[in-house]
Structure formats: C-alpha cells, structure tokens
Design a protein around this motif. Structure first.
Motif, PDB file in Angstrom:
ATOM      1  N   THR A 177     111.870  38.935  18.235  1.00 51.30           N
ATOM      2  CA  THR A 177     113.425  39.142  17.829  1.00 51.30           C
ATOM      3  C   THR A 177     114.113  38.084  18.568  1.00 51.30           C
ATOM      4  O   THR A 177     115.379  37.989  18.263  1.00 51.30           O
ATOM      5  CB  THR A 177     113.866  40.647  17.798  1.00 51.30           C
ATOM      6  OG1 THR A 177     113.991  40.815  19.280  1.00 51.30           O
ATOM      7  CG2 THR A 177     113.182  41.651  17.214  1.00 51.30           C
ATOM      8  N   GLY A 178     113.704  37.731  19.482  1.00 50.02           N
ATOM      9  CA  GLY A 178     114.315  36.677  20.480  1.00 50.02           C
ATOM     10  C   GLY A 178     114.798  37.523  21.877  1.00 50.02           C
ATOM     11  O   GLY A 178     115.136  36.718  22.696  1.00 50.02           O
TER      12      GLY A 178
ATOM     13  N   SER B 239     113.704  33.497  17.903  1.00 47.75           N
ATOM     14  CA  SER B 239     114.278  32.208  18.721  1.00 47.75           C
ATOM     15  C   SER B 239     114.463  30.918  17.657  1.00 47.75           C
ATOM     16  O   SER B 239     115.528  30.265  17.718  1.00 47.75           O
ATOM     17  CB  SER B 239     113.168  31.881  19.669  1.00 47.75           C
ATOM     18  OG  SER B 239     113.266  32.866  20.748  1.00 47.75           O
ATOM     19  N   ILE B 240     113.639  31.026  16.837  1.00 54.52           N
ATOM     20  CA  ILE B 240     113.754  29.897  15.873  1.00 54.52           C
ATOM     21  C   ILE B 240     114.800  29.901  14.915  1.00 54.52           C
ATOM     22  O   ILE B 240     115.469  29.081  14.737  1.00 54.52           O
ATOM     23  CB  ILE B 240     112.434  29.741  14.961  1.00 54.52           C
ATOM     24  CG1 ILE B 240     110.888  29.348  15.931  1.00 54.52           C
ATOM     25  CG2 ILE B 240     112.255  28.940  13.894  1.00 54.52           C
ATOM     26  CD1 ILE B 240     109.715  29.462  15.363  1.00 54.52           C
TER      27      ILE B 240
ATOM     28  N   ARG C 292     115.314  35.644  29.562  1.00 56.31           N
ATOM     29  CA  ARG C 292     114.724  35.338  28.015  1.00 56.31           C
ATOM     30  C   ARG C 292     114.539  33.839  28.069  1.00 56.31           C
ATOM     31  O   ARG C 292     114.373  33.176  29.106  1.00 56.31           O
ATOM     32  CB  ARG C 292     115.999  35.606  27.311  1.00 56.31           C
ATOM     33  CG  ARG C 292     116.277  37.109  27.108  1.00 56.31           C
ATOM     34  CD  ARG C 292     117.042  37.527  25.907  1.00 56.31           C
ATOM     35  NE  ARG C 292     118.485  36.987  25.880  1.00 56.31           N
ATOM     36  CZ  ARG C 292     119.278  37.127  24.890  1.00 56.31           C
ATOM     37  NH1 ARG C 292     119.012  37.818  23.882  1.00 56.31           N
ATOM     38  NH2 ARG C 292     120.659  36.710  25.267  1.00 56.31           N
ATOM     39  N   GLY C 293     114.261  33.209  26.821  1.00 57.98           N
ATOM     40  CA  GLY C 293     113.855  31.991  26.758  1.00 57.98           C
ATOM     41  C   GLY C 293     114.848  30.887  26.601  1.00 57.98           C
ATOM     42  O   GLY C 293     115.877  30.978  26.448  1.00 57.98           O
TER      43      GLY C 293
ATOM     44  N   ILE D 201     108.619  26.824  27.773  1.00 53.27           N
ATOM     45  CA  ILE D 201     109.284  26.651  26.541  1.00 53.27           C
ATOM     46  C   ILE D 201     108.386  27.341  25.469  1.00 53.27           C
ATOM     47  O   ILE D 201     106.992  27.110  25.338  1.00 53.27           O
ATOM     48  CB  ILE D 201     109.007  24.991  26.307  1.00 53.27           C
ATOM     49  CG1 ILE D 201     109.473  24.102  27.441  1.00 53.27           C
ATOM     50  CG2 ILE D 201     109.442  24.411  24.822  1.00 53.27           C
ATOM     51  CD1 ILE D 201     111.109  24.346  27.465  1.00 53.27           C
ATOM     52  N   ASP D 202     108.821  28.414  25.095  1.00 54.99           N
ATOM     53  CA  ASP D 202     108.371  29.302  23.936  1.00 54.99           C
ATOM     54  C   ASP D 202     109.319  29.706  22.986  1.00 54.99           C
ATOM     55  O   ASP D 202     110.303  30.050  23.531  1.00 54.99           O
ATOM     56  CB  ASP D 202     107.598  30.432  24.772  1.00 54.99           C
ATOM     57  CG  ASP D 202     106.718  31.213  23.897  1.00 54.99           C
ATOM     58  OD1 ASP D 202     106.232  30.741  23.023  1.00 54.99           O
ATOM     59  OD2 ASP D 202     106.471  32.260  24.441  1.00 54.99           O
TER      60      ASP D 202
END
Length: 489
Positions: free
Chosen positions: A322-323, A259-260, A223-224, A253-254
């Motif tokens: 959704t992350g 995520s936000i 994942r990020g 970097i996304d």
C-alpha cells in the motif's frame, strides 16, 4: 510619560472617543491578529481584500511576541535559502498598508490576555504557528546529544530566546525524518562555516559552525523514496555544495503498487524518487563531507553510555503493497554521537483557548474556535495552530481565506462581540500604562536598516541581530532609549 513610538503608532489611529456598541456597524471593524508570521500576515491580506474592507472598513493590529515580524520566514527557514526568504517581500507589502499596525515584543497572554483583546477588538485571530518539536517516543531520546530539530533551527537562525552556543562535537550524526526540515538540518551540519558566511548568520552562529566536527550525516526514513516528503528543489540543492557528497544506497530504491500509484498521481513525489534513483546509481565522489539518505530504516532506540548518545538502533522495514511499511525484525546499530529528530513541529497550548493535545491544534470549525462544541464568539484560528504543521508556507493562504470568510460572515450576521474600547488609540494607551516595551512597523524598518548596514560593512546583504535588547534598541521601541547605533558595534 511620553513614549518614543507613540506618534508613529497614532499616525494610523482613528482619534476620538470610543463608539457605543450600537454604533459598531458604522465604524471600521477592529481585528487583532496574534502572530506576525506568514499565517497572520496572509489573514490580514485576506481581510484587506474582503467586502468588510470596503464597507464599513477594517482596522488590523498584528501582535507578535518577538520584536521583529515574519515568524517562520525569519526564524524557521535555513539562511542559505534566500529564494524562500523572498516571500518577505510580499508580506512586507501587506504590513505596509495604512489599515495595518504592527506591535512587536507583545506577549499573549502576558501583555494582552484574551479578555483584554476582546476589550479592544471586535474579533481576534490566532496565528501563533508551531515552534516546538514533536515528541518521538523511543528509548534514549532524552539522552545528552539528542536534540530537536526546531531548537537547532532556532539557534542557527539567530532566535533571540535560545542559547548563543550549540554543541557540535559529534563527527557522525543521525537525523530522523525525511522532510525539508531534515534536509535543512543535515545540510547546515554538513556545510562549512565559510560556505554560510555570505548569508545573514550572526557571528555566534558562524563561530559555532566553524568549530563543527561533523563529517558524516545519516538521514533516516522508515518508508521508501516515493513516500519522502522532500520538495524536489530542496532535495536537489543538497547536492550543490562543493564540500558535500550525497549518498543513496541502491538497495533503498524500492517500490510497491502503492508507491507506483503515488508517483503516477503526484508529480513532486515522482521527481523526488527520480532524483534519488540517479544518486543511487552514480559513483561516489571524494567530497570531504557526506550525507547518507537511508530509507526503510525505522529508528527504535537511541543508544547511550554514561548518559550520552553513542549510537542509533533502527529496524529494517519492508513495503506492504500500500506504500506503507512493516517491520522485518532485522536491526542495525549505527555509530553516531548525536541525534536530531526532525519529525514535525508542535503548536504550544494557548491559555484561555481550548486545545487538542493529540493534534496540538485549537479545535475549530472552518477557523471558528470551538469550545465544548460551540463557537467561541469573535475568536478564530489560522495556520499551523489551526490545521497542524503540514504543507508549505503558501498553503496557509487557503487557511487564511477560509477563516476570514467566516469572520466576515459573522460580522454581516451581527455575531461579532463588539469591542468595549474600539478606538485605535485605546490599546496603545493600555500597553503604555502596563509598561510594555513594544515595537512598531516603523521600528522594524529601523532594525532592518541596521542589519543591512551591519552586512554592508562585510560585503553581505544583512547580518541578523540576535539579542532581544539590541533588537529593541535598534527598533527604537516604546521604552528603550534610541541612540544612534554604530554598525561597527
């Protein structure tokens, strides 16, 4: 036969014949805690602060299969993390209480089985933690050169029950996982042996790391940046070594809406993401060793040739809003000669206790062990064997408080099964009759002084003793002769 530590153990014992069961409420509650890591010591602390400690009183024996206490702190924390090892100071204060006794080198169930524990104690709390690596079901994971992070951690932390050497021939290494253990593994592989020499590492670990050929470490997460499980401080420490260059690809970097939202609602996640962003935009320096942090790369196969690791295949992933991520069908092969999986720990099954193989935990209700849906009398769990290996060390305090609250409530309700031989000397006599070579709290203080003396000769705080027999000898264990040990040896 007289044993070396009997007088020390009995100095905290309540003498006299066993009390009848109907007198159980008029004597201290006898509790055994199996496991002397943070979870077990926090449970002892919670008991000492409970209402039972005041009336009718509590007597606690902490049983540990290793000769020394502190569990994860001694054998699971990287040696270059003295700040975390400082937790030992707080644990030491609990173990130093007169109501608490420590019995090291005592195995469950080999030395004391469940039915024997219930003979000597009104209640038993299991705090055995999680020391094995979780499985990762991808092809090639069992190739020569593919390792579990827990095994490597045990080696560099000087665990007495693992081999003294470790194969470190690979120049390019993959680490699977984006938690603090993955950071520790990557950092230890990337640092020079001389950087780690001021720590407590024993000679065999220094010699092994001095021969380490790794110069390029790749850490992979599916994942990020917002989903990474690093602690902010541990992540930043990765960049402190003068020999390690940390590299982050700007394309990794996304963020999506999920995520936000994670960053907005979790200060630590936001700090981690900010650190990674800063590293992604800076110029790459010329330090000799590099740690590459890769995101959106899901390991799908460890590649092999002639039975050995020759590479790693990953699938590029993409955020789904959704992350979480989905696969893109784009694959990449990485040139590595060793793979370390740091995807979590797993608790071992405890004989005579129920076990959920899917979660690798003991089924429970608020810490009361459940068997076939019913409470197993006088039997409790706390820590990672209770809730799984998640969270930081301090989170086990909440587990301990919940479990001990149930134990205290069960005592007040008369639900504890009274010990058949509640006198404190009874378990000592049993261990001696069985020939168990146990250590004590006083013995740990001797071992601690010996390790500090070894370190002082080299200008270091401590040098850890590794062989079990030497630990027992330095501890003055119950069956081992106790000659003075020359720190030069």
């Amino acid at each position: 036969m007289a044993f070396g530590n009997l007088s020390a153990v009995r100095s905290r014992a309540v003498r006299g014949p066993p009390l009848p069961k109907d007198a159980a409420m008029s004597r201290p509650v006898r509790v055994a805690i199996v496991g002397a890591g943070p979870a077990g010591v926090y449970a002892a602390d919670a008991l000492l602060k409970s209402e039972v400690a005041a009336d009718p009183g509590v007597s606690i024996d902490i049983l540990e299969r290793l000769p020394a206490p502190f569990g994860l702190i001694r054998y699971g924390v990287a040696p270059d993390h003295p700040r975390i090892k400082g937790i030992v100071t707080a644990l030491h204060q609990v173990l130093d209480k007169p109501q608490v006794r420590f019995f090291g080198n005592v195995d469950y169930p080999g030395d004391l089985a469940l039915e024997e524990l219930h003979r000597f104690y009104d209640a038993v709390v299991f705090a055995t933690g999680a020391v094995a690596d979780r499985d990762l079901g991808i092809p090639g994971i069992d190739l020569d050169g593919s390792y579990g992070a827990a095994d490597f951690v045990s080696w560099y932390d000087g665990h007495p029950d693992v081999p003294r050497s470790w194969p470190l021939e690979a120049e390019k290494v993959a680490v699977l996982g984006v938690g603090n253990v993955a950071l520790d593994v990557a950092r230890i592989l990337a640092k020079t042996a001389d950087e780690l020499l001021p720590t407590e590492i024993p000679a065999n670990v220094y010699d092994g790391l001095a021969a380490n050929r790794a110069v390029e470490i790749h850490v992979f997460g599916r994942r990020g940046p917002a989903q990474a499980k690093f602690s902010p401080m541990e992540l930043r420490e990765l960049d402190h070594s003068p020999t390690i260059e940390v590299v982050v690809d700007p394309e990794d970097i996304d963020y999506d809406e999920g995520s936000i939202a994670t960053r907005r609602g979790n200060k630590q996640a936001d700090m981690v993401a900010s650190t990674l962003e800063n590293w992604a935009i800076r110029d790459i320096g010329d330090r000799p060793h590099r740690i590459h942090l890769h995101f959106f790369e899901s390991p799908v196969e460890v590649l092999g040739e002639d039975g050995r690791v020759v590479g790693l295949r990953t699938e590029r992933t993409a955020l789904d809003g959704t992350g979480d991520t989905t696969g893109t069908g784009i694959f990449r092969d990485w040139d590595v000669q060793a793979v370390y999986r740091a995807v979590g720990y797993r608790s071992d099954e405890l004989p005579k206790l129920p076990f959920d193989a899917m979660t690798a935990t003991v089924p429970h209700e608020a810490g009361r062990v459940l068997e076939a849906g019913a409470h197993l009398p006088s039997t409790y769990v706390t820590g990672w064997v209770k809730r799984g290996p998640v969270g930081l060390i301090g989170h086990t305090k909440g587990d301990a408080n919940e479990t001990v609250a149930c134990l205290v409530a069960d005592h007040r309700a008369g639900l504890l099964r009274p010990a058949g031989s509640p006198a404190e000397d009874a378990v000592v006599a049993f261990l001696e009759e069985r020939g168990v070579d146990y250590t004590t709290w006083e013995g740990w203080q001797q071992l601690d002084a010996h390790e500090r003396a070894l370190g002082e000769r080299e200008g270091r705080e401590r040098i850890k003793v590794v062989p079990r027999d030497e630990m027992l000898r330095a501890s003055g264990s119950s069956l081992t002769a106790r000659p003075e040990i020359d720190p030069a040896q």
